[in-house]
Design an enzyme around this catalytic site. Sequence first.
Site, short mmCIF file in Angstrom:
data_model
loop_
_atom_site.label_atom_id
_atom_site.label_comp_id
_atom_site.label_asym_id
_atom_site.label_seq_id
_atom_site.Cartn_x
_atom_site.Cartn_y
_atom_site.Cartn_z
N CYS A 98 94.48 36.24 61.81
CA CYS A 98 95.11 37.21 60.91
C CYS A 98 94.31 37.41 59.62
O CYS A 98 93.27 38.04 59.62
CB CYS A 98 96.55 36.80 60.64
SG CYS A 98 97.59 38.16 60.05
N ARG A 132 104.13 48.40 60.81
CA ARG A 132 104.11 46.96 61.01
C ARG A 132 104.10 46.68 62.50
O ARG A 132 104.96 47.15 63.25
CB ARG A 132 105.34 46.30 60.40
CG ARG A 132 105.22 44.78 60.34
CD ARG A 132 104.85 44.34 58.96
NE ARG A 132 104.43 42.93 58.93
CZ ARG A 132 103.54 42.48 58.10
NH1 ARG A 132 102.92 43.29 57.26
NH2 ARG A 132 103.20 41.20 58.10
N HIS A 195 99.62 34.85 66.29
CA HIS A 195 100.24 33.65 65.75
C HIS A 195 100.98 32.95 66.89
O HIS A 195 100.73 33.19 68.06
CB HIS A 195 101.21 34.02 64.62
CG HIS A 195 100.59 34.70 63.46
ND1 HIS A 195 99.86 34.04 62.50
CD2 HIS A 195 100.59 36.01 63.09
CE1 HIS A 195 99.45 34.91 61.58
NE2 HIS A 195 99.88 36.11 61.92
#
Length: 243
Positions: A98, A132, A195
């Site tokens: 990220c 998002r 993640h």
Amino acid sequence: MTGNPSSELVIVSLYPRDMNIYGDRGNVLSLVRRARAHGFAPRIVEVNPGDPMPDRVDIVIGGGGQDSGQGRVADDLQHRADELRDLATSGVPMLMICGLFQLFGHRFVTQTGSELKGIGVLDVETRGGDERMIGNIVLHSDEFGEIIGYENHSGNTKLGPGSQPLGRVLQGSGNNPDDGTEGARTGNVIGSYLHGALLPKNPAISDFLIGTAAERRYGSFAPSAAMPESVERARASAKRRPR
């Protein structure tokens, strides 16, 4: 199997104080456990802003963070850019998640137009977007098979010719809403938005990092750890969950 001190692997955890969100420290813990299962003696060295790198580096792991965390580490990253580029060029395996994935590229331009300069290990550029991208994600990789993780970012990352995608998106968004790629790979350096943490559910990537480090340091790698049944169950459960 316990690690033999003569088979030590030094794992650098890069900026764990600022870049450790959505469980990314789990990547370091998982890598340590997997390395021990293969018979190595892993040693973790945490490197935060201002800390020296150890004399010996076998693997480098970095995570994601809030924009504020990125800002705090960006200047320090520039000070050690040459050293990290040299390590990457020499074949040291790395995994950047990220925020550090973005900073290992050329630049990250925020939604407000401010720019954080990257170190160019990966041939990628990122711009903050309005959308998002969040939820469970599944990729296909020719090298690692099916990769499972969790994405939560608004950065739109585009790959240049010097990097290949980590995988092609089967479920989810990936680097951006448009091209169906996720992550980036240049040499032995991997960047990804996944993640979850990524490595506990994807031991094939852990084995790549460990095997590459072992071959570079000791000249060979003989895998000795199977995939635990608990990992198979976790992967199957993650795939069934809706986004």
